[in-house]
Design a protein around this motif. Sequence first.
Motif, PDB file in Angstrom:
ATOM      1  N   MET A   1       0.656  -1.254   0.154  1.00 48.94           N
ATOM      2  CA  MET A   1      -0.006   0.204  -0.112  1.00 48.94           C
ATOM      3  C   MET A   1       0.718   1.337  -0.116  1.00 48.94           C
ATOM      4  SD  MET A   1      -2.887   0.956   2.786  1.00 48.94           S
ATOM      5  CE  MET A   1      -2.314   2.593   3.430  1.00 48.94           C
ATOM      6  N   TYR A   2       1.906   1.207   0.795  1.00 52.11           N
ATOM      7  CA  TYR A   2       2.820   2.342   0.989  1.00 52.11           C
ATOM      8  C   TYR A   2       3.628   2.634  -0.415  1.00 52.11           C
ATOM      9  CZ  TYR A   2       1.599   2.195   5.893  1.00 52.11           C
ATOM     10  OH  TYR A   2       0.899   2.236   6.910  1.00 52.11           O
ATOM     11  N   GLY A   3       3.912   1.577  -0.894  1.00 49.79           N
ATOM     12  CA  GLY A   3       4.642   1.702  -2.164  1.00 49.79           C
ATOM     13  C   GLY A   3       3.870   2.386  -3.309  1.00 49.79           C
ATOM     14  N   ALA A   4       2.550   1.744  -3.534  1.00 45.87           N
ATOM     15  CA  ALA A   4       1.628   2.168  -4.480  1.00 45.87           C
ATOM     16  C   ALA A   4       1.123   3.931  -4.293  1.00 45.87           C
ATOM     17  CB  ALA A   4       0.292   1.458  -4.408  1.00 45.87           C
ATOM     18  N   LEU A   5       1.279   4.417  -2.805  1.00 48.55           N
ATOM     19  CA  LEU A   5       0.844   5.482  -2.705  1.00 48.55           C
ATOM     20  C   LEU A   5       2.045   6.356  -2.993  1.00 48.55           C
ATOM     21  CD1 LEU A   5      -0.948   7.723  -1.276  1.00 48.55           C
ATOM     22  CD2 LEU A   5       0.074   6.961   0.935  1.00 48.55           C
ATOM     23  N   TRP A   6       3.270   5.917  -2.483  1.00 49.70           N
ATOM     24  CA  TRP A   6       4.657   6.587  -2.813  1.00 49.70           C
ATOM     25  C   TRP A   6       4.752   6.924  -4.387  1.00 49.70           C
ATOM     26  CZ3 TRP A   6       7.822   9.158  -0.195  1.00 49.70           C
ATOM     27  CH2 TRP A   6       9.157   9.478  -0.771  1.00 49.70           C
ATOM     28  N   ARG A   7       4.264   5.988  -5.247  1.00 48.55           N
ATOM     29  CA  ARG A   7       4.620   5.931  -6.780  1.00 48.55           C
ATOM     30  C   ARG A   7       3.512   6.818  -7.288  1.00 48.55           C
ATOM     31  NH1 ARG A   7       5.502   0.461  -6.026  1.00 48.55           N
ATOM     32  NH2 ARG A   7       3.308  -0.283  -6.594  1.00 48.55           N
ATOM     33  N   VAL A   8       2.273   6.947  -6.650  1.00 49.03           N
ATOM     34  CA  VAL A   8       1.476   7.900  -7.023  1.00 49.03           C
ATOM     35  C   VAL A   8       1.375   9.392  -6.706  1.00 49.03           C
ATOM     36  CG1 VAL A   8      -1.024   8.456  -6.842  1.00 49.03           C
ATOM     37  CG2 VAL A   8      -0.674   6.212  -6.836  1.00 49.03           C
ATOM     38  N   LEU A   9       2.346   9.732  -5.680  1.00 56.14           N
ATOM     39  CA  LEU A   9       2.706  11.144  -5.590  1.00 56.14           C
ATOM     40  C   LEU A   9       3.433  11.839  -6.524  1.00 56.14           C
ATOM     41  CD1 LEU A   9       3.338  10.854  -1.531  1.00 56.14           C
ATOM     42  CD2 LEU A   9       1.189  11.907  -2.610  1.00 56.14           C
ATOM     43  N   PRO A  10       3.259  12.862  -6.870  1.00 51.17           N
ATOM     44  CA  PRO A  10       4.162  13.595  -7.856  1.00 51.17           C
ATOM     45  C   PRO A  10       5.529  14.172  -7.163  1.00 51.17           C
ATOM     46  CG  PRO A  10       2.181  15.103  -7.142  1.00 51.17           C
ATOM     47  CD  PRO A  10       2.135  13.715  -6.251  1.00 51.17           C
ATOM     48  N   GLY A  11       6.524  14.666  -8.144  1.00 49.34           N
ATOM     49  CA  GLY A  11       7.260  15.394  -7.689  1.00 49.34           C
ATOM     50  C   GLY A  11       8.543  14.471  -7.193  1.00 49.34           C
ATOM     51  N   PRO A  12       9.804  15.289  -6.906  1.00 46.05           N
ATOM     52  CA  PRO A  12      10.800  14.505  -6.498  1.00 46.05           C
ATOM     53  C   PRO A  12      10.911  14.025  -5.003  1.00 46.05           C
ATOM     54  CG  PRO A  12      11.235  17.030  -6.379  1.00 46.05           C
ATOM     55  CD  PRO A  12       9.977  16.600  -7.019  1.00 46.05           C
ATOM     56  N   VAL A  13      11.826  13.367  -4.631  1.00 46.14           N
ATOM     57  CA  VAL A  13      11.727  12.601  -3.334  1.00 46.14           C
ATOM     58  C   VAL A  13      11.450  13.323  -2.152  1.00 46.14           C
ATOM     59  CG1 VAL A  13      13.122  11.198  -1.557  1.00 46.14           C
ATOM     60  CG2 VAL A  13      13.049  10.794  -3.927  1.00 46.14           C
ATOM     61  N   TRP A  14      12.041  14.777  -2.179  1.00 42.83           N
ATOM     62  CA  TRP A  14      11.737  15.661  -0.909  1.00 42.83           C
ATOM     63  C   TRP A  14      10.484  16.129  -1.018  1.00 42.83           C
ATOM     64  CZ3 TRP A  14      10.142  20.608  -1.959  1.00 42.83           C
ATOM     65  CH2 TRP A  14      10.254  21.023  -3.141  1.00 42.83           C
ATOM     66  N   LEU A  15       9.721  16.173  -2.034  1.00 43.28           N
ATOM     67  CA  LEU A  15       8.426  16.635  -2.014  1.00 43.28           C
ATOM     68  C   LEU A  15       7.437  15.614  -1.477  1.00 43.28           C
ATOM     69  CD1 LEU A  15       6.264  19.089  -2.595  1.00 43.28           C
ATOM     70  CD2 LEU A  15       6.421  18.218  -5.051  1.00 43.28           C
ATOM     71  N   ARG A  16       8.035  14.369  -2.040  1.00 42.28           N
ATOM     72  CA  ARG A  16       7.072  13.222  -1.751  1.00 42.28           C
ATOM     73  C   ARG A  16       6.905  13.094  -0.154  1.00 42.28           C
ATOM     74  NH1 ARG A  16       8.411   8.734  -6.193  1.00 42.28           N
ATOM     75  NH2 ARG A  16       7.435   9.761  -7.958  1.00 42.28           N
ATOM     76  N   VAL A  17       8.276  13.142   0.398  1.00 42.46           N
ATOM     77  CA  VAL A  17       8.529  13.177   1.832  1.00 42.46           C
ATOM     78  C   VAL A  17       7.552  14.085   2.544  1.00 42.46           C
ATOM     79  CG1 VAL A  17       9.796  13.241   3.739  1.00 42.46           C
ATOM     80  CG2 VAL A  17      10.656  11.945   1.696  1.00 42.46           C
ATOM     81  N   ILE A  18       7.393  15.293   2.060  1.00 45.32           N
ATOM     82  CA  ILE A  18       6.428  16.336   2.716  1.00 45.32           C
ATOM     83  C   ILE A  18       5.089  15.975   2.609  1.00 45.32           C
ATOM     84  CG2 ILE A  18       5.892  18.591   2.700  1.00 45.32           C
ATOM     85  CD1 ILE A  18       8.743  19.411   1.968  1.00 45.32           C
ATOM     86  N   LEU A  19       4.804  15.618   1.530  1.00 47.93           N
ATOM     87  CA  LEU A  19       3.307  15.226   1.033  1.00 47.93           C
ATOM     88  C   LEU A  19       2.874  13.984   1.944  1.00 47.93           C
ATOM     89  CD1 LEU A  19       3.155  15.404  -2.904  1.00 47.93           C
ATOM     90  CD2 LEU A  19       2.006  16.965  -1.130  1.00 47.93           C
ATOM     91  N   MET A  20       3.670  12.886   2.064  1.00 49.93           N
ATOM     92  CA  MET A  20       3.237  11.820   2.941  1.00 49.93           C
ATOM     93  C   MET A  20       3.102  12.188   4.487  1.00 49.93           C
ATOM     94  SD  MET A  20       3.195   8.999   1.670  1.00 49.93           S
ATOM     95  CE  MET A  20       3.883   7.442   1.915  1.00 49.93           C
TER      96      MET A  20
END
Length: 51
Positions: A1-20
């Motif tokens: 589940m977390y992997g699928a959510l991680w792949r759906v989030l846009p942007g670079p890694v730092w933006l994905r971390v903030i969005l998560m």
Amino acid sequence: MYGALWRVLPGPVWLRVILMLLLVVAVVFALFTWVFPWVDGILNPINVTVE
């Protein structure tokens, strides 16, 4: 589940971390604001006193 959510989030890694982190904060806020009080009203725990 977390992997699928991680792949759906846009942007670079730092933006994905903030969005998560924002998503986690939003879910915890929703649980404590609406879900837990609603469940508490349904379960109606017995008032226990310690003497």
